[in-house]
Design an enzyme around this catalytic site. Sequence first.
Site, mmCIF file in Angstrom:
data_model
loop_
_atom_site.group_PDB
_atom_site.id
_atom_site.type_symbol
_atom_site.label_atom_id
_atom_site.label_comp_id
_atom_site.label_asym_id
_atom_site.label_seq_id
_atom_site.Cartn_x
_atom_site.Cartn_y
_atom_site.Cartn_z
ATOM 1 N N HIS A 89 -11.479 12.743 -18.167
ATOM 2 C CA HIS A 89 -11.831 12.588 -16.745
ATOM 3 C C HIS A 89 -13.347 12.667 -16.603
ATOM 4 O O HIS A 89 -13.921 13.740 -16.720
ATOM 5 C CB HIS A 89 -11.143 13.679 -15.927
ATOM 6 C CG HIS A 89 -11.375 13.549 -14.455
ATOM 7 N ND1 HIS A 89 -10.683 12.647 -13.677
ATOM 8 C CD2 HIS A 89 -12.252 14.164 -13.621
ATOM 9 C CE1 HIS A 89 -11.099 12.744 -12.426
ATOM 10 N NE2 HIS A 89 -12.068 13.637 -12.368
ATOM 11 N N ASP A 111 -16.319 12.229 -14.200
ATOM 12 C CA ASP A 111 -16.799 12.021 -12.838
ATOM 13 C C ASP A 111 -18.098 11.217 -12.882
ATOM 14 O O ASP A 111 -19.045 11.628 -13.539
ATOM 15 C CB ASP A 111 -17.047 13.373 -12.159
ATOM 16 C CG ASP A 111 -15.761 14.147 -11.990
ATOM 17 O OD1 ASP A 111 -14.827 13.592 -11.402
ATOM 18 O OD2 ASP A 111 -15.691 15.302 -12.465
ATOM 19 N N ASP A 164 -7.640 13.690 -9.613
ATOM 20 C CA ASP A 164 -8.624 14.617 -9.040
ATOM 21 C C ASP A 164 -8.947 14.454 -7.558
ATOM 22 O O ASP A 164 -9.554 15.353 -6.990
ATOM 23 C CB ASP A 164 -9.922 14.536 -9.866
ATOM 24 C CG ASP A 164 -10.721 15.833 -9.830
ATOM 25 O OD1 ASP A 164 -10.133 16.873 -9.466
ATOM 26 O OD2 ASP A 164 -11.919 15.813 -10.155
ATOM 27 N N ASP A 198 -11.820 17.312 -18.050
ATOM 28 C CA ASP A 198 -13.106 16.699 -17.715
ATOM 29 C C ASP A 198 -13.934 16.442 -18.982
ATOM 30 O O ASP A 198 -14.142 17.350 -19.774
ATOM 31 C CB ASP A 198 -13.907 17.619 -16.786
ATOM 32 C CG ASP A 198 -13.297 17.704 -15.395
ATOM 33 O OD1 ASP A 198 -12.218 17.126 -15.180
ATOM 34 O OD2 ASP A 198 -13.908 18.363 -14.535
ATOM 35 N N HIS A 229 -14.659 10.594 -5.899
ATOM 36 C CA HIS A 229 -14.183 11.805 -5.223
ATOM 37 C C HIS A 229 -15.150 12.987 -5.261
ATOM 38 O O HIS A 229 -14.780 14.069 -4.797
ATOM 39 C CB HIS A 229 -12.807 12.202 -5.780
ATOM 40 C CG HIS A 229 -12.776 12.382 -7.266
ATOM 41 N ND1 HIS A 229 -12.447 11.358 -8.116
ATOM 42 C CD2 HIS A 229 -13.070 13.446 -8.033
ATOM 43 C CE1 HIS A 229 -12.510 11.801 -9.359
ATOM 44 N NE2 HIS A 229 -12.894 13.055 -9.337
#
Length: 1002
Positions: free
Chosen positions: A39, A41, A125, A262, A408
């Site tokens: 994950h 971001d 998420d 993450d 997000h």
Amino acid sequence: MLRFDNPDGGVWKQGFDISYHGNEWDKEPLEVFVVPHSHNDPGWLKTFDDYYRDQTQHILNNMLLHLAQDTRLLRNGQLEMATGGWVMPDEANTHYFALIDQLMEGHQWLEANLGVKPTSGWAVDPFGHSPSMAYFLKRAGLASMLIQRVHYAVKKQFATKKTLEFYWRQNWDPASSSDMMCHMMPFYSYDIPHTCGPDPSICCQFDFHRLPGGRISCPWRIPPQPITDHNIRERSLLLLDQYRKKSRLFRTGVLLVPLGDDFRWAESSEWQNQFNNYQRLFTYLNTHSELHVKAQFGTISDYFRALRNRTARTGINLPVLSGDFFTYADRDDHYWSGYYTSRPFYKRLDRLLESHLRAAEILYSLTLAEMRRAEAGGVSGYRGDFPAGEAYQLLIVARRNLGLFQHHDAVTGTSKDWVVMDYGKRLYHSILALKEVLVNSAHWLILKDKAAYRHEPSSAFLQMDEVQPSQDTLPKKTILTVGRASRMLVVYNPVSQKRSAVVSIYVDSPAVRVVSMETGQPIPAQLSAVWAEPTRMSLKAYKLSFIAEVPPLALVLYHLLHAPDKDDSTQRANYTFLARDWQESQSIDTGPFKASRLQGDEANAPLVLANAHIQTWTSPSSGLLEKMKLAGDGLERHVQVRFFWYGTSPNHDKSGAYLFLPDGEAKPYSASLPPQVRVTRGPVFSEITSCFQHFTHTLRLFHVEGLEGHSVELSNLVDIRSEVNRELVMRLVTDVASGDHFYTDLNGFQIQPRRTLAKLPLQANFYPMTTMAYVQDSNSRLTLLTGQSLGVASLKSGNLEVVLDRRLQQDDNRGLGQGVTDNKLTASCFRLLLERRRRQEKEVALVSYPSLISHASSLHLLQPLLSMAVNPASSAASLPLLPSYQPIRKALPCDLHLLNLRTIQNKEGAGPSDQSALILHRKGFDCDVLNTPAHLHCGTTHGELDLDNMFTSLSVHNLQRVTLTLMHPENESGNDAGDSDSRSHHVKLEPMEVRTIQVQIG
Ligand SMILES: [Zn+2]
């Protein structure tokens, strides 16, 4: 209805003990798919670029190294692109224009660069989930999807009822054509301790990245062990026990076990440790047939495929559910309703970028279409030196920056200060770039002699009327100099219905009039003061406002002329000040305008503003709204605008970027000084401005016969930088008998009925408001339309309250590691619409729609008219211009919205192709709301549109019906039965349908 409780569920703290007999899998084995995932971001604690440099590139490189020695990973099905959007978007604050745009940009990129088409959605998420996403993924041709962050009590309930896997149906879709297969992850998090089964202390032992000696360990203090011959039986059975328990929460024996976190899979050792140890475990489990288990690595689509096979073979049905998953709580009373408002400055900037992108895409596509039409007709030299390729690159960068900001941690306002600035710069530069595309396209389109087009970047022919000085400041109007010579103004209507709306520009002289270039006639206009301070007007600028009548998607030209003394087409506004407790000595300089100060009894009477449709009463002491009345029908409602403060909880856990944890009910805003109240009255608009210490509030009424006159504009300039742990709220206190019911939109796409529940903590009753919220009773509806996403609640009958800004000194323990203290001078704009209803229903419907007038009023906020002035310094300033450019023959039906006309990238190279994506949305609307005026300038056609007759001179060729993001040809046998002739240029949309049609226009 669930109780609000939070009992300790044992090892699965928010759940319950799971048991099994052991013979459940004797007939159908447990089929386990362990799905490695990472994950990343795109901006949170680090910027997008810094994450790429430090982590993401290593993940991708190691993936290539460890998954295979060649690049057939995708074709082999070893690697899957899930969802395939530009980002994993927030689902609360995002508008559907941007949601679809980033999905299309991602899908187009994947097809062009990797040749893949995603089939499964993956959203672990986002802080709560919206059914709009399910609909868009379904329309894009994806088969299934996964969600994760859902209220812990809802997860427990779903686990109890075995409804964690379901078909997600849109609540407005009785035909079930929108049903989307959805998997909801059952436990607290998507990390490895919370994905193998209910006991995190055990699952953590199967995260072999946490082997002793590494950088991270298990907080439950039982470390993983490398799998050896010695421990393999014990380890395998321990893991199988977790798998079996998790499997008991689902209807089939197919089990999904995500394996990731993450920024995982960045180190080579992690790949080796996870792979080698899991392979040993799988081999053991799979070779012991008495265990009735088949465990393997797989992708999310492998899992869904097996799930479909199993349900088909066994006849097990998945339930059908409708609704949304807001407001999210991950533990205790920790509701994630703060992020609906956090960093509201950028939530507004996001909408500005959206409106500019949409406007620029459409105008650019029309420009290229006009060029193709002329060239097909044998005209040469028609393009001038229009920078089509350059402009297309600007569009692509803007699409991607808008896409990035839907992430997000971006539009949510939940990243570090410097990451916010990085996003801000991207939004800011993208808006600048789009203005360039807009003025270049408009320039070309209004030129009489197209071949004379010269591209002069340093001295553009047209200049946008608004300029934003930097990423963190509000846009400012350019002051246009109007000398003795005429100045030209181009007004662009970016929507596909006719508009008559007020355009305001700043000019440097009070003696200016507006003349239509088409008719040569003067246009009634209003000259108002520009205020440098509450009682001091600017001597350099004047605001000139007039009603522009602009056909759909058209450009219309106006002359700004020096007005001779006897000209009365432009009238000056007059001013009234109320400042009872201010020192008498304070003088008010109103320059050339008439002004008076109300005193005595006059100063105690309510201030009344009225146009042909509405009358408003405001308090003379505060200048804030008290009452509204519909002129035609007499409907009258108390509508009081009030301001309040929330503080934060005195407990250990306090409000932060994600969480809203207030110290009880809001307290009325009380000012140390009474506000300075200024009333403006004129022929085009009237307004009342109240200047308080922390905000300036303006109520504005337009004297327009048409649509714009039907709603009241409310706007705020908020500055809470002097405050500590406070949130400012604007509340509408009304006598609409709404009880505990109210309505909020989801993504500007659909309406979700809400109920305020007394059993829940206050912060649980806040919801995202992307474009609107309303309260209603048997004969009235009051809608608050918004120009930016903010958090909204209706805590008492008839009330609607909006959080305008929040300043919070501390972190709220969700990983961000900071508070929200980078507040700015922030603008928020709204429209307030009172409507008569005729329905007298007893029961509250599960589905609700805005009226047509509400939809159209929302577009006034989100897609305003854009004005551009001809630059007198441009060498082309003297070239002859057309009085207008009108591409559309007839306005689209009222309920059909042209969501975009987006030029598709050329398959070879990065430039524009001759194909466009025409994206149409047929809006659902409420027919029982009565004041639908004749002024909408449009009718309805049951969703039918004849593309052959849509354009004035352009025509539509090579029409192809495709899925939402252009990935697949549309299945004609689907929900398209009334539209069987694929060669026909006649399209029909069902209510609420969003449809993409690939066309060549020229
Ligand atoms: Zn994330």
